[in-house]
Design a protein around this motif. Structure first.
Motif, PDB file in Angstrom:
ATOM      1  N   THR A 171       1.095  -1.267   0.056  1.00 48.98           N
ATOM      2  CA  THR A 171      -0.027  -0.385   0.117  1.00 48.98           C
ATOM      3  C   THR A 171       0.766   1.441   0.304  1.00 48.98           C
ATOM      4  OG1 THR A 171      -1.851  -1.024   1.226  1.00 48.98           O
ATOM      5  CG2 THR A 171      -1.902   1.143   0.959  1.00 48.98           C
ATOM      6  N   ALA A 231      -4.411  -0.673  -9.077  1.00 53.99           N
ATOM      7  CA  ALA A 231      -3.755  -1.681  -8.989  1.00 53.99           C
ATOM      8  C   ALA A 231      -2.775  -0.904 -10.038  1.00 53.99           C
ATOM      9  CB  ALA A 231      -4.426  -2.119  -9.518  1.00 53.99           C
ATOM     10  N   TYR A 257      -0.641  -1.380  -4.258  1.00 53.68           N
ATOM     11  CA  TYR A 257      -2.232  -0.286  -4.585  1.00 53.68           C
ATOM     12  C   TYR A 257      -1.749   1.417  -3.903  1.00 53.68           C
ATOM     13  CZ  TYR A 257      -7.282  -0.181  -4.528  1.00 53.68           C
ATOM     14  OH  TYR A 257      -8.388   0.337  -4.427  1.00 53.68           O
ATOM     15  N   TYR A 722      -8.763  -5.765  -7.071  1.00 52.67           N
ATOM     16  CA  TYR A 722      -7.565  -4.883  -6.044  1.00 52.67           C
ATOM     17  C   TYR A 722      -6.525  -6.556  -6.216  1.00 52.67           C
ATOM     18  CZ  TYR A 722      -5.461  -5.123  -1.710  1.00 52.67           C
ATOM     19  OH  TYR A 722      -3.721  -4.855  -0.873  1.00 52.67           O
TER      20      TYR A 722
END
Length: 816
Positions: A171, A231, A257, A722
């Motif tokens: 992330t 993504a 992400y 995702y």
């Protein structure tokens, strides 16, 4: 020590004592009554079945050996027939069982735990790369506790291989500069050449030709930026020009992400300061409204703000904010902490520091060396060794110290996993629990030199007061010379060395001249020696650490080099801090706080703690642009600037927005299931599709759903928008022999061999390891019965003798 099979029978003593007391009060023959009471008490003790545990050494000339042969995919780089050859050599001489592990993963830990019975020995033929199931250290500890010794036979490496990985966060924040690391690993340590190409969403962003000689090489890739939310995929392709056994592990995928910049609130932020520039670049910063509408803010940054800026109701609001799992970072300066009347103010309640000068007692690093050789069990000193160690841990003067524990017998064993901070009760308790599980080894060696060598490595490069405390029964006859050499080197490097000698009947503690080896060792190196009898505790007085003089300590302005005190914390783990500050706020950490960064004089600079479910960091220096002085300019420049972003990221926790459906899942390996967690912040039934196929979800918490999926083939897969990457099987990740395995095996009492060494020495070593201390139960009834009989007969004989003497006296009187 006396034990009893039927201690409840001691209840019979109650009527005996009552009857005895009554007869003593009423009767005249008190001597007779007392002797009868003693006899009755001895008979009751005999009925309770007293016994003693007497140690003896048992051995087995034909020990049961289990060979665990690693036949998993990564072993294709090694000589194939090692296990077969060793089995044929051993099975003719001793009972031997051959077990094979196969597949695309290696569960060495599980296999060791499965075959550790306590009456056998285990030899594993492996590269040592355990990648599934129980941790290797956990399994070795289990084997040691059951009495099974584990050996390793390293087969010959025949082929080289190169494996690649991309390391970094999944992330990330959109439009931010992110650093990833390319990890290149080869099986051997020869010169290899290759070209790597790194692609971001199909576009080549880095490439280079590399010559590598080390087993591992890390190539940093800084300033990777993702400009769109959602993504993204990084793909690493390596093309070797040297020999490479497997090509499957030359390609690696990493999914990323990108999320919006986390929303944070800044209070008192000074425009144009290095702090402000960093925050505005990385985060969505709101500087208006003070504490209004903070529920949607991931963290609050308070910059050089006076205590009177916060009312009690506002502090209560901050406490509620923290208890909701958020974070606060408080930056110092000329209007905060000790300059901003924080002491005893409401705002100080949530901080990990008190705004008064540090009475610093830290900077002390202590290593405890605990003797767990067989003699400590045979001579009953183990309890006193552990008791003295725990007594030291409980010393209040060491609350701010770092303490590590090493056990030594035939080898040295890391008990504490390095130096542990004693400022938290949980750390002290964990260390106590680890020490209390120590058991004496199966060999008679007391290799103090092995423990000293590990302790010396731990303290190398440490600052402050350095001390090693040996607690032993003193049976160091065989290791005396080697220990003396290391001890002299340790003391020459400024380390204080103590020896707590628990005296016993062990013959190996005394030399031919009747002198104690431990005492002689301390005299040779000018160390500190304590001799204790069983049951005693050493009273070590730790001298106060030298600090700056009061005159020097009154000024917070100067040049103060920065020191990373805790390098394992999330904030500091990826930051190589260098440089100085020229000023600080003088604060004192609270109990339970974690000091991460200090000055070279011990003053806290960055201190953290958990407040309820939240996180609070106290940065007790300024924003790099003070009103009259700039204290911390170097902290916001170059590589040091990562410290601030790491601190804020730690306070933020999860940067994902808490709206809608939030999905999280790590990349995985071929054949290894991936775990998915879905949090629903809005009402509705969750639905997920993996590559178009429905995923079954299970409700595991309040609005939290989980699932386990096994995406195939290798590559990137779509989980409702995702990304999840599937890379080569985990067995191809760690190639070549595990370099840490020999020291790990040695620390748990085993040895590492080549094939030829194993054929020559493994059986003899297994025979020696089969020698164990066995405690036989020996009844002590006879001694109590004999004592009762002797007292009874003695009393009868004495009484009869007196009667005879009285009769003779009467006869003489009649005759006269």
């Amino acid at each position: 020590m006396m034990n009893f099979e039927n201690p409840e029978l001691f209840g019979l003593l109650i009527p005996v004592l009552i009857a005895g007391a009554y007869l003593l009060k009423k009767g005249t023959k008190k001597g007779l009554i007392i002797s009868r009471i003693i006899v009755a008490a001895l008979l009751v003790t005999s009925l309770a079945s007293p016994f003693a545990l007497v140690p003896r050494i048992s051995s087995n000339d034909t020990p049961d050996i289990v060979l665990i042969s690693d036949k998993t995919a990564s072993m294709g780089l090694f000589e194939e027939d090692t296990a077969t050859n060793l089995y044929e050599a051993l099975t003719a001489k001793t009972p031997t069982t051959l077990v094979e592990l196969t597949g695309d993963s290696t569960s060495l830990g599980d296999a060791i735990m499965q075959y550790s019975r306590g009456d056998n020995q285990i030899a594993i033929i492996t590269d040592g790369n355990n990648n599934r199931g129980a941790e290797l250290q956990e399994a070795l500890q289990f084997a040691k506790e059951t009495g099974t010794t584990v050996y390793v036979v390293e087969p010959e490496l025949k082929y080289n291989d190169l494996s690649v990985q991309i390391l970094g966060d999944k992330t990330v924040i959109v439009n931010s500069d992110i650093q990833f690391d390319l990890l290149m690993s080869q099986a051997g340590e020869e010169e290899i050449r290759y070209k790597y190409e790194l692609y971001s969403d199909g576009e080549l962003i880095r490439s280079s030709n590399v010559v590598q000689t080390a087993k591992q090489k890390t190539i940093p890739v800084p300033q990777v930026k993702f400009r769109k939310l959602g993504a993204h995929t990084l793909k690493l392709v390596v093309t070797p020009s040297s020999y490479d056994q497997d090509t499957i592990n030359n390609v690696f995928y990493k999914t990323v992400y990108a999320v919006p910049k986390p929303k944070i609130r800044a209070i008192g932020l000074e425009t144009g300061s290095p702090l402000a520039d960093t925050l505005l670049n990385l985060y969505d910063v709101s500087t208006t409204g003070e504490l209004d509408n903070i529920d949607n803010k991931k963290a609050i940054i308070i910059d050089d703000t006076h205590a009177n800026s916060f009312s009690e109701s506002e502090v209560e609001e901050l406490k509620t904010y923290l208890n909701d799992g958020r974070g606060i970072v408080v930056v110092g300066g000329e209007k905060s902490y000790n300059y901003g009347d924080y002491l005893d103010s409401p705002i100080e309640e949530i901080l990990p520091v008190v705004s008064k000068p540090t009475d610093w007692s830290g900077g002390r690093n202590i290593v405890l060396l605990l003797d767990i050789s067989q003699s400590t069990a045979a001579h009953q000193t183990q309890g006193d060794i552990l008791g003295n160690a725990i007594h030291i841990l409980e010393n209040e003067n060491l609350r701010d110290a770092y303490i590590g524990v090493i056990a030594f017998g035939s080898t040295g064993l890391d008990v504490s996993d390095g130096l542990v901070y004693m400022g938290t009760a949980s750390n002290v308790e964990k260390l106590k629990n680890k020490m209390e599980t120590l058991t004496p080894g199966t060999t008679s060696e007391t290799s103090l030199n092995e423990g000293l060598a590990i302790a010396q490595g731990w303290l190398e490069g440490e600052i402050g007061e350095l001390e090693i405390i040996v607690i032993s029964d003193g049976g160091i006859e065989k290791s005396y010379d080697e220990s003396l050499v290391i001890a002299e080197d340790i003391v020459d490097n400024g380390v204080n060395l103590y020896y707590i000698h628990i005296r016993s009947s062990a013959p190996s503690q005394i030399n031919d001249r009747g002198e104690y080896y431990a005492e002689s060792l301390m005299e040779e190196i000018d160390g500190i020696y304590f001799h204790l009898d069983l049951g005693e505790r050493a009273n070590i007085i730790f001298d106060e650490i030298e600090r700056p003089t009061e005159e020097d300590d009154t000024s917070n302005i100067g040049v103060f080099p920065l020191v990373e005190l805790n390098t394992k914390h999330f904030i500091t783990s990826k930051v190589d801090l260098e440089g100085n500050i020229t000023g600080y706020n003088d604060v004192t950490p609270k109990a339970g706080a974690d000091r991460l960064i200090i000055t070279s004089t011990g003053k806290p600079v960055l201190t953290t703690w958990r407040y309820g479910l939240g996180r609070v960091a106290a940065l007790s220096t300024d924003n790099g642009q003070g009103i009259d002085n700039r204290w911390a300019t170097q902290m916001y420049s170059g590589n040091n600037s990562k410290l601030l972003s790491s601190t804020v990221n730690w306070a933020i926790g999860n940067p994902r927005e808490e709206t809608g459906a939030v999905l999280e899942a790590l990349d995985t390996w071929y054949g290894t299931p991936a775990e998915i967690e879905l949090t629903m912040y809005e009402e509705g039934l969750p639905k997920l599709k993996l590559d178009g196929e429905d995923v079954t979800l299970s409700l595991t918490g309040s609005n939290v759903y989980e699932a386990v999926v096994s995406p195939r083939p290798i590559g990137v897969h779509d989980l409702s928008g995702y990304p999840i990457a599937v890379n080569y099987a985990i067995e191809y990740r760690d190639v070549g022999p595990n370099e840490e395995l020999p020291s790990t095996i040695k620390s748990y009492g085993g040895k590492t061999y080549t094939e030829n060494e194993a054929r020559a020495s493994l059986l003899e070593d297994a025979r020696q390891s089969s020698q164990k201390v066995v405690r036989d139960t020996v009844s002590q009834k006879l001694y109590f019965l004999l004592a009762a009989l002797i007292i009874f007969l003695g009393e009868v004989i004495l009484r009869r003798w007196k009667e005879i003497q009285e009769m003779k006296k009467q006869q003489n009187e009649i005759a006269e």
